[in-house]
Design an enzyme around this catalytic site. Structure first.
Site, PDB file in Angstrom:
ATOM      1  N   CYS A 123     -19.998 -46.425 -38.062  1.00 42.99           N
ATOM      2  CA  CYS A 123     -21.658 -45.865 -38.027  1.00 42.99           C
ATOM      3  C   CYS A 123     -22.320 -46.359 -35.937  1.00 42.99           C
ATOM      4  CB  CYS A 123     -22.107 -46.348 -39.136  1.00 42.99           C
ATOM      5  SG  CYS A 123     -22.189 -46.038 -40.790  1.00 42.99           S
ATOM      6  N   ILE A 177     -28.429 -58.684 -37.657  1.00 43.53           N
ATOM      7  CA  ILE A 177     -27.244 -57.962 -37.835  1.00 43.53           C
ATOM      8  C   ILE A 177     -26.803 -57.396 -36.417  1.00 43.53           C
ATOM      9  CG2 ILE A 177     -24.985 -57.427 -38.614  1.00 43.53           C
ATOM     10  CD1 ILE A 177     -26.103 -60.447 -39.770  1.00 43.53           C
ATOM     11  N   ARG A 226     -20.225 -53.174 -31.433  1.00 45.19           N
ATOM     12  CA  ARG A 226     -19.798 -53.353 -32.504  1.00 45.19           C
ATOM     13  C   ARG A 226     -18.489 -53.588 -31.544  1.00 45.19           C
ATOM     14  NH1 ARG A 226     -19.790 -50.076 -37.551  1.00 45.19           N
ATOM     15  NH2 ARG A 226     -19.464 -52.028 -38.492  1.00 45.19           N
ATOM     16  N   PRO A 227     -18.480 -55.273 -30.894  1.00 47.49           N
ATOM     17  CA  PRO A 227     -17.145 -55.714 -29.775  1.00 47.49           C
ATOM     18  C   PRO A 227     -16.466 -56.363 -31.037  1.00 47.49           C
ATOM     19  CG  PRO A 227     -19.344 -57.389 -29.919  1.00 47.49           C
ATOM     20  CD  PRO A 227     -20.249 -56.111 -31.025  1.00 47.49           C
ATOM     21  N   ILE A 228     -14.829 -56.705 -30.370  1.00 46.21           N
ATOM     22  CA  ILE A 228     -14.045 -57.095 -32.044  1.00 46.21           C
ATOM     23  C   ILE A 228     -13.700 -58.275 -30.656  1.00 46.21           C
ATOM     24  CG2 ILE A 228     -13.502 -54.758 -32.657  1.00 46.21           C
ATOM     25  CD1 ILE A 228     -10.345 -54.759 -30.184  1.00 46.21           C
ATOM     26  N   ASP A 229     -14.199 -59.195 -29.886  1.00 47.17           N
ATOM     27  CA  ASP A 229     -14.005 -60.193 -29.516  1.00 47.17           C
ATOM     28  C   ASP A 229     -14.117 -61.308 -29.987  1.00 47.17           C
ATOM     29  OD1 ASP A 229     -17.047 -60.000 -29.309  1.00 47.17           O
ATOM     30  OD2 ASP A 229     -16.720 -62.552 -28.966  1.00 47.17           O
ATOM     31  N   ASP A 257     -27.321 -53.985 -44.560  1.00 49.06           N
ATOM     32  CA  ASP A 257     -26.414 -53.121 -45.349  1.00 49.06           C
ATOM     33  C   ASP A 257     -27.440 -52.284 -46.833  1.00 49.06           C
ATOM     34  OD1 ASP A 257     -22.194 -53.065 -45.438  1.00 49.06           O
ATOM     35  OD2 ASP A 257     -24.140 -52.534 -44.025  1.00 49.06           O
ATOM     36  N   LYS A 281     -16.320 -50.046 -51.027  1.00 51.61           N
ATOM     37  CA  LYS A 281     -16.362 -49.248 -49.874  1.00 51.61           C
ATOM     38  C   LYS A 281     -15.097 -50.679 -48.992  1.00 51.61           C
ATOM     39  CE  LYS A 281     -18.245 -48.838 -46.868  1.00 51.61           C
ATOM     40  NZ  LYS A 281     -18.390 -48.465 -45.068  1.00 51.61           N
ATOM     41  N   ASN A 282     -15.747 -51.465 -48.812  1.00 52.07           N
ATOM     42  CA  ASN A 282     -15.727 -52.596 -48.028  1.00 52.07           C
ATOM     43  C   ASN A 282     -14.619 -53.526 -48.156  1.00 52.07           C
ATOM     44  OD1 ASN A 282     -17.396 -51.021 -46.096  1.00 52.07           O
ATOM     45  ND2 ASN A 282     -19.049 -52.553 -46.205  1.00 52.07           N
TER      46      ASN A 282
HETATM   47  C1  EPZ Z   1     -18.931 -55.221 -41.600  1.00 56.55           C
HETATM   48  O1  EPZ Z   1     -19.379 -54.627 -40.063  1.00 56.55           O
HETATM   49  C2  EPZ Z   1     -19.583 -54.090 -42.835  1.00 56.55           C
HETATM   50  N1  EPZ Z   1     -18.866 -52.877 -42.195  1.00 56.55           N
HETATM   51  C3  EPZ Z   1     -20.977 -52.989 -41.982  1.00 56.55           C
HETATM   52  O2  EPZ Z   1     -20.728 -52.780 -43.078  1.00 56.55           O
HETATM   53  C4  EPZ Z   1     -21.507 -54.893 -42.212  1.00 56.55           C
HETATM   54  O3  EPZ Z   1     -23.035 -53.958 -41.855  1.00 56.55           O
HETATM   55  C5  EPZ Z   1     -21.211 -55.249 -40.746  1.00 56.55           C
HETATM   56  O4  EPZ Z   1     -19.530 -55.836 -42.499  1.00 56.55           O
HETATM   57  C6  EPZ Z   1     -22.003 -57.088 -41.365  1.00 56.55           C
HETATM   58  O5  EPZ Z   1     -21.845 -57.301 -43.055  1.00 56.55           O
HETATM   59  C7  EPZ Z   1     -17.319 -52.934 -42.640  1.00 56.55           C
HETATM   60  O6  EPZ Z   1     -16.743 -54.023 -43.351  1.00 56.55           O
HETATM   61  C8  EPZ Z   1     -16.572 -51.501 -42.750  1.00 56.55           C
HETATM   62  P1  EPZ Z   1     -19.628 -57.704 -38.380  1.00 56.55           P
HETATM   63  P2  EPZ Z   1     -18.020 -55.643 -39.200  1.00 56.55           P
HETATM   64  O7  EPZ Z   1     -18.012 -57.448 -37.525  1.00 56.55           O
HETATM   65  O8  EPZ Z   1     -17.024 -56.128 -39.579  1.00 56.55           O
HETATM   66  C9  EPZ Z   1     -21.053 -58.789 -34.646  1.00 56.55           C
HETATM   67  C10 EPZ Z   1     -21.273 -50.438 -43.880  1.00 56.55           C
HETATM   68  O9  EPZ Z   1     -22.254 -49.345 -43.700  1.00 56.55           O
HETATM   69  N2  EPZ Z   1     -19.475 -59.295 -33.471  1.00 56.55           N
HETATM   70  O10 EPZ Z   1     -19.603 -58.296 -39.858  1.00 56.55           O
HETATM   71  O11 EPZ Z   1     -18.127 -54.513 -38.152  1.00 56.55           O
HETATM   72  C11 EPZ Z   1     -21.751 -57.511 -34.289  1.00 56.55           C
HETATM   73  O12 EPZ Z   1     -21.618 -57.057 -33.522  1.00 56.55           O
HETATM   74  C12 EPZ Z   1     -21.037 -51.184 -42.431  1.00 56.55           C
HETATM   75  O13 EPZ Z   1     -20.844 -49.957 -44.815  1.00 56.55           O
HETATM   76  C13 EPZ Z   1     -19.487 -59.928 -32.438  1.00 56.55           C
HETATM   77  O14 EPZ Z   1     -20.019 -59.674 -31.535  1.00 56.55           O
HETATM   78  O15 EPZ Z   1     -19.574 -56.232 -38.740  1.00 56.55           O
HETATM   79  C14 EPZ Z   1     -22.829 -58.225 -35.297  1.00 56.55           C
HETATM   80  O16 EPZ Z   1     -23.928 -58.033 -34.562  1.00 56.55           O
HETATM   81  C15 EPZ Z   1     -21.867 -50.825 -41.349  1.00 56.55           C
HETATM   82  N3  EPZ Z   1     -18.147 -59.816 -32.380  1.00 56.55           N
HETATM   83  C16 EPZ Z   1     -22.618 -59.577 -36.498  1.00 56.55           C
HETATM   84  O17 EPZ Z   1     -21.009 -60.018 -35.436  1.00 56.55           O
HETATM   85  C17 EPZ Z   1     -16.732 -59.475 -33.439  1.00 56.55           C
HETATM   86  O18 EPZ Z   1     -15.527 -59.217 -32.796  1.00 56.55           O
HETATM   87  C18 EPZ Z   1     -21.419 -59.202 -37.430  1.00 56.55           C
HETATM   88  O19 EPZ Z   1     -20.550 -58.064 -37.447  1.00 56.55           O
HETATM   89  C19 EPZ Z   1     -17.179 -58.875 -34.233  1.00 56.55           C
HETATM   90  C20 EPZ Z   1     -18.561 -58.773 -34.889  1.00 56.55           C
END
Ligand code: EPZ
Length: 388
Positions: free
Chosen positions: A117, A328, A122-125, A306, A22-23
């Site tokens: 979810c 995480i 879930r920031p995007i900074d 996950d 999926k991802n």
């Molecule tokens: C991806 O989410 C997956 N989703 C998530 O799976 C998965 O839990 C996650 O990666 C970790 O493996 C998809 O791929 C669509 P991250 P993502 O950016 O990319 C922080 C599922 O069930 N962060 O790796 O959103 C964030 O808050 C889903 O399939 C920032 O601080 O996760 C978190 O604590 C649930 N700033 C950590 O990093 C940012 O700009 C990891 O988040 C981005 C993230």
């Protein structure tokens, strides 16, 4: 509201074939926008998030034809819009990949802020940090993000947090950037490697995907008429492995990549389960009650967040007291309250949860608080001894 009624109490036995990740699929679909012609994708999971991704791409001008249940032809010759529909993009997390892809394709995009979810903030900074390092300007307002760049120039970017989404998004926006881009402290998940392999099959010049330092040499354009097959889903594989262990069953899991599950396999062996691998097949079985253990979720290759809820079900009926530390997400233990309705004895506090193993779970009406919590509750239903 979807509802599943599960009559449990039987060991899970048999064979299953894993579908595409999926991802990976929801990143590779927008990544096809970097190709100005057509792409054929195989092993595409036939799920809601993929259908949503296709709907959004079609609204931008893509023509998508499903060849069969898991293959599609995507024609991106006539992308006419740079505004993604807010009502759709806010429905799932991966809509933010449109930013990186459309920055590369036409240097402008407006997208509704992503949903996904409810796992806490879930920031995007880090995504924005990467786009701005390449020369783009981002504006967030009224639930939308608008990103534009006169031109994109390669840069050295250090991720403050290991982020799957930011790593993929910055990768997408760097493909045509002038010069070289490095992404340091990059995430290493299998789906990141899959996105890089897809883009390299189109003629991109990406090295180091799967390590914490990715280097991209900008190219002028990408090929089209390329065919690519999505990597098997690591999390789907792990979910079936844990279902076999929780139910004291015996599963043969085909079309998977066992190496992607090394951290889980190690924990399954630790709790007394059995795992054997043969090429793209895993044989997972158990005849005993699981033993206690301690889990800490980490970025790949650590224990995947996950698979944390699904492991929680195994630990809820393990012999002894176990602990899970979730590093995480700040809110990934919502499922434990649902398991407690089924007779589990779990105390969740912040980013840790204590599992006092019970002999068995009992059937109860429960609620899936997120995607992987839903998978965990299905496993719990499968092993529940008594129906309510
Ligand atoms: C991806 O989410 C997956 N989703 C998530 O799976 C998965 O839990 C996650 O990666 C970790 O493996 C998809 O791929 C669509 P991250 P993502 O950016 O990319 C922080 C599922 O069930 N962060 O790796 O959103 C964030 O808050 C889903 O399939 C920032 O601080 O996760 C978190 O604590 C649930 N700033 C950590 O990093 C940012 O700009 C990891 O988040 C981005 C993230």
């Amino acid at each position: 509201m979807e509802k599943l009624i599960i009559k449990g109490g039987n060991p899970l036995k048999g064979e299953v074939s894993i579908t595409g990740a999926k991802n990976s699929a929801i990143a590779i679909l927008p990544a096809t926008l970097l190709c100005s012609g057509t792409c054929t994708l195989h092993n595409v999971p036939n799920i809601i998030d993929v259908k949503l991704s296709c709907e959004i791409l079609e609204q931008l001008g893509s023509k998508i034809t499903w060849i069969n249940k898991n293959s599609l032809l995507i024609d991106n010759r006539n992308i006419t819009k740079t505004k993604a529909p807010l009502d759709l993009t806010s429905k799932f997390r991966a809509s933010y990949y449109l930013i990186g892809a459309m920055l590369s394709r036409c240097k402008e995009i407006e997208v509704g802020l992503p949903g996904g979810c409810n796992l806490g903030a879930r920031p995007i900074d880090q995504h924005i940090k990467g786009f701005e390092a390449l020369g783009a300007v981002a504006n967030l307002s009224q639930g939308k993000i608008y990103v534009k760049a006169e031109k994109l120039v390669g840069s050295n970017i250090y991720m403050d947090t290991v982020s799957v989404g930011a790593t993929i998004n910055v990768l997408l926006s760097s493909i045509f950037a002038e010069g070289t881009t490095t992404i340091d402290n990059a995430a290493k998940e299998p789906h990141i490697v899959d996105v890089a392999n897809f883009l390299n099959s189109l003629g991109a010049d990406i090295r180091g995907a799967g390590t914490d330092l990715i280097k991209v040499n900008g190219v002028k354009s990408l090929k089209d008429n390329v065919t690519y097959s999505i990597v098997p889903d690591q999390i789907e594989t792990g979910t079936f492995m844990l279902a076999a262990i929780a139910s004291k069953g015996d599963l043969t899991i085909r079309n998977c990549i066992p190496e992607h599950l090394d951290s889980l396999t190690s924990k399954i062996l630790e709790v007394g389960g059995n795992v054997e691998s043969y090429g793209d097949t895993l044989h997972v079985w158990s005849t005993n009650r699981p033993q206690k253990t301690v889990i800490k979720t980490l970025p790949y290759p650590g224990f995947p967040t996950d698979l944390q809820p699904q492991m929680g079900v195994v630990l809820s009926v393990a012999d002894g007291t176990s602990i899970i530390n979730e590093s995480i997400w700040e809110s990934r233990f919502q499922y434990t309250a649902e398991l407690n309705k089924m007779g589990a004895r779990i105390t969740a506090q912040g980013k840790s949860a204590i599992f006092e193993g019970v002999e068995y779970l009992s059937g109860a009406p429960v609620y899936a608080t997120d995607l992987r919590a839903g998978a965990a509750l299905v496993i719990a239903g499968l092993i529940a001894k008594r129906h309510y």
